[in-house]
Design a protein around this motif. Structure first.
Motif, PDB file in Angstrom:
ATOM      1  N   TYR A  48      86.761  78.953  60.852  1.00 55.60           N
ATOM      2  CA  TYR A  48      86.184  79.850  59.846  1.00 55.60           C
ATOM      3  C   TYR A  48      84.969  79.153  59.227  1.00 55.60           C
ATOM      4  CZ  TYR A  48      90.571  82.540  59.918  1.00 55.60           C
ATOM      5  OH  TYR A  48      91.643  83.298  60.297  1.00 55.60           O
ATOM      6  N   THR A  49      83.958  79.921  58.888  1.00 51.45           N
ATOM      7  CA  THR A  49      82.819  79.372  58.151  1.00 51.45           C
ATOM      8  C   THR A  49      82.983  79.707  56.679  1.00 51.45           C
ATOM      9  OG1 THR A  49      81.299  79.555  60.029  1.00 51.45           O
ATOM     10  CG2 THR A  49      80.318  79.407  57.839  1.00 51.45           C
ATOM     11  N   VAL A  50      83.133  78.685  55.863  1.00 54.40           N
ATOM     12  CA  VAL A  50      83.259  78.857  54.415  1.00 54.40           C
ATOM     13  C   VAL A  50      81.871  78.732  53.794  1.00 54.40           C
ATOM     14  CG1 VAL A  50      84.214  77.917  52.283  1.00 54.40           C
ATOM     15  CG2 VAL A  50      85.608  77.985  54.367  1.00 54.40           C
ATOM     16  N   THR A  51      81.486  79.739  53.025  1.00 55.47           N
ATOM     17  CA  THR A  51      80.199  79.720  52.324  1.00 55.47           C
ATOM     18  C   THR A  51      80.450  79.741  50.824  1.00 55.47           C
ATOM     19  OG1 THR A  51      79.122  80.917  54.137  1.00 55.47           O
ATOM     20  CG2 THR A  51      77.975  80.869  52.008  1.00 55.47           C
ATOM     21  N   ALA A  52      80.021  78.705  50.143  1.00 55.10           N
ATOM     22  CA  ALA A  52      80.195  78.599  48.691  1.00 55.10           C
ATOM     23  C   ALA A  52      78.862  78.882  48.007  1.00 55.10           C
ATOM     24  CB  ALA A  52      80.693  77.208  48.318  1.00 55.10           C
ATOM     25  N   THR A  53      78.828  79.906  47.171  1.00 56.65           N
ATOM     26  CA  THR A  53      77.596  80.308  46.494  1.00 56.65           C
ATOM     27  C   THR A  53      77.734  80.132  44.989  1.00 56.65           C
ATOM     28  OG1 THR A  53      77.099  81.925  48.236  1.00 56.65           O
ATOM     29  CG2 THR A  53      75.944  82.170  46.130  1.00 56.65           C
ATOM     30  N   SER A  54      76.922  79.253  44.433  1.00 53.73           N
ATOM     31  CA  SER A  54      76.909  79.016  42.988  1.00 53.73           C
ATOM     32  C   SER A  54      75.954  79.987  42.307  1.00 53.73           C
ATOM     33  CB  SER A  54      76.458  77.583  42.676  1.00 53.73           C
ATOM     34  OG  SER A  54      77.313  76.640  43.254  1.00 53.73           O
ATOM     35  N   GLY A  78      63.779  83.213  27.068  1.00 52.43           N
ATOM     36  CA  GLY A  78      64.232  84.146  28.087  1.00 52.43           C
ATOM     37  C   GLY A  78      65.374  83.560  28.893  1.00 52.43           C
ATOM     38  N   ALA A  79      65.798  84.290  29.918  1.00 54.69           N
ATOM     39  CA  ALA A  79      66.890  83.860  30.777  1.00 54.69           C
ATOM     40  C   ALA A  79      66.651  84.378  32.184  1.00 54.69           C
ATOM     41  CB  ALA A  79      68.227  84.361  30.242  1.00 54.69           C
ATOM     42  N   LEU A  80      67.183  83.676  33.153  1.00 60.13           N
ATOM     43  CA  LEU A  80      67.110  84.117  34.538  1.00 60.13           C
ATOM     44  C   LEU A  80      68.306  83.574  35.297  1.00 60.13           C
ATOM     45  CD1 LEU A  80      65.628  81.645  36.650  1.00 60.13           C
ATOM     46  CD2 LEU A  80      64.100  81.887  34.711  1.00 60.13           C
ATOM     47  N   THR A  81      68.584  84.182  36.447  1.00 62.20           N
ATOM     48  CA  THR A  81      69.729  83.800  37.274  1.00 62.20           C
ATOM     49  C   THR A  81      69.250  83.407  38.660  1.00 62.20           C
ATOM     50  OG1 THR A  81      71.181  85.337  36.079  1.00 62.20           O
ATOM     51  CG2 THR A  81      71.928  84.556  38.236  1.00 62.20           C
ATOM     52  N   VAL A  82      69.753  82.280  39.174  1.00 64.68           N
ATOM     53  CA  VAL A  82      69.444  81.861  40.536  1.00 64.68           C
ATOM     54  C   VAL A  82      70.749  81.512  41.241  1.00 64.68           C
ATOM     55  CG1 VAL A  82      67.137  81.007  39.971  1.00 64.68           C
ATOM     56  CG2 VAL A  82      69.077  79.457  39.854  1.00 64.68           C
ATOM     57  N   THR A  83      70.765  81.604  42.565  1.00 65.03           N
ATOM     58  CA  THR A  83      71.942  81.255  43.346  1.00 65.03           C
ATOM     59  C   THR A  83      71.576  80.202  44.388  1.00 65.03           C
ATOM     60  OG1 THR A  83      71.565  83.080  44.909  1.00 65.03           O
ATOM     61  CG2 THR A  83      73.010  83.519  43.017  1.00 65.03           C
ATOM     62  N   ARG A  84      72.553  79.392  44.720  1.00 65.43           N
ATOM     63  CA  ARG A  84      72.404  78.368  45.752  1.00 65.43           C
ATOM     64  C   ARG A  84      73.698  78.329  46.566  1.00 65.43           C
ATOM     65  NH1 ARG A  84      68.041  78.868  43.882  1.00 65.43           N
ATOM     66  NH2 ARG A  84      66.583  77.266  43.118  1.00 65.43           N
ATOM     67  N   SER A  85      73.584  78.096  47.898  1.00 62.27           N
ATOM     68  CA  SER A  85      74.751  78.155  48.774  1.00 62.27           C
ATOM     69  C   SER A  85      74.881  76.915  49.653  1.00 62.27           C
ATOM     70  CB  SER A  85      74.687  79.403  49.661  1.00 62.27           C
ATOM     71  OG  SER A  85      74.725  80.588  48.898  1.00 62.27           O
ATOM     72  N   SER A  86      76.133  76.645  50.051  1.00 62.42           N
ATOM     73  CA  SER A  86      76.458  75.590  50.996  1.00 62.42           C
ATOM     74  C   SER A  86      77.536  76.131  51.941  1.00 62.42           C
ATOM     75  CB  SER A  86      76.992  74.347  50.283  1.00 62.42           C
ATOM     76  OG  SER A  86      76.074  73.883  49.300  1.00 62.42           O
ATOM     77  N   THR A  87      77.656  75.544  53.127  1.00 65.06           N
ATOM     78  CA  THR A  87      78.664  76.001  54.090  1.00 65.06           C
ATOM     79  C   THR A  87      79.409  74.820  54.693  1.00 65.06           C
ATOM     80  OG1 THR A  87      77.128  75.975  55.967  1.00 65.06           O
ATOM     81  CG2 THR A  87      77.277  78.014  54.694  1.00 65.06           C
ATOM     82  N   THR A  88      80.599  75.109  55.218  1.00 67.26           N
ATOM     83  CA  THR A  88      81.379  74.125  55.954  1.00 67.26           C
ATOM     84  C   THR A  88      82.345  74.854  56.875  1.00 67.26           C
ATOM     85  OG1 THR A  88      82.712  72.103  55.738  1.00 67.26           O
ATOM     86  CG2 THR A  88      83.275  73.932  54.298  1.00 67.26           C
ATOM     87  N   PRO A  89      82.659  74.287  58.047  1.00 68.49           N
ATOM     88  CA  PRO A  89      83.659  74.906  58.923  1.00 68.49           C
ATOM     89  C   PRO A  89      85.072  74.514  58.500  1.00 68.49           C
ATOM     90  CG  PRO A  89      82.740  72.985  59.998  1.00 68.49           C
ATOM     91  CD  PRO A  89      81.997  73.143  58.695  1.00 68.49           C
TER      92      PRO A  89
END
Length: 238
Positions: free
Chosen positions: A196-202, A215-226
């Motif tokens: 399975y490919t696990v994708t973790a998105t912060s 002000g405010a803003l939202t950003v996302t960042r991701s990592s993966t692992t099998p």
């Protein structure tokens, strides 16, 4: 910069601010900004900003004062940068990253169907926060602060675990994670590379302040692992 009179003028003056060659005036963002109920806003608060204006044409009644503008005037910040744009620069300086994935089934091991898989990330400024940075140009400075509010763990089997914490690293004797885990119901055989490919998105929430506004803003960042998951084989003998 050449003014209307042909006089050479600096693009930026520490007292007056940035020069606008459209009207031969210098603009300096007021810091702090007037209260939101100040009539100078003319009902525009909180959009735009208030500026101190100093003009080179010394005509009585027209050579300066305070004014509201919906956006920075031409030439402001050298490249007409806004506080929000400067905030984005500050975010870039933080080097925010996806989770440093911690998991009880690393790539060199195989987990079991029905056994909780613990999920966590290293708690560091670039992977969880808080993280702060300041970006500036002459006459304008913005400070931004970022913090992860949740991690969405796409487990690769069609389910997603959303955890509002960094998770708990596995400890000897632990079975179920006290904070964040997932139980696979089927083996990963038949998946690409039998994993399975696990994708973790912060999700990073960023707040910023500077130039008399915020002000405010939202950003996302991701990592993966099998993650490889098998089934426990029970051998029955007579």
């Amino acid at each position: 910069m050449i003014g209307r009179t042909g006089e050479a003028l600096p693009c930026y003056d520490g007292t007056f601010g940035w020069f606008n060659d459209v009207d031969d005036c210098y603009y300096m963002l007021l810091d702090p900004q007037p209260p939101g109920d100040d009539p100078l806003w003319e009902g525009n608060y909180p959009s735009g900003a208030m500026y101190q204006v100093t003009c080179m044409d010394r005509i009585p009644g027209t050579n300066g004062g305070w004014t509201w503008l919906p956006a920075a005037p031409p030439g402001y910040g050298g490249i007409a940068i806004t506080p929000a744009q400067l905030a984005a620069r500050a975010v870039d300086q933080m080097h925010l990253a996806g989770p440093t994935i911690g998991i009880t089934v690393p790539p060199d091991r195989t987990g079991l169907v029905g056994v909780p898989v613990w999920l966590w990330t290293e708690v560091a400024p670039t992977t969880w926060g808080p993280n702060s940075a300041t970006a500036a140009v002459p006459g304008l400075s913005v400070t931004a602060t970022a913090q992860v509010t949740q991690i969405a763990w796409d487990m690769g089997d069609g389910s997603t675990e959303v955890c509002t914490n960094a998770g708990t690293p596995w400890f000897e004797g632990g079975v179920e994670s006290p904070t964040c885990d997932h139980v696979y119901e089927a083996p990963s055989v038949g998946q690409p590379d039998d994993a399975y490919t696990v994708t973790a998105t912060s999700t990073w929430e960023v707040t910023w302040t500077g130039g008399g506004t915020f002000g405010a803003l939202t950003v996302t960042r991701s990592s993966t692992t099998p993650v490889r998951i098998g089934e426990l084989q029970v051998l029955v003998t007579n």
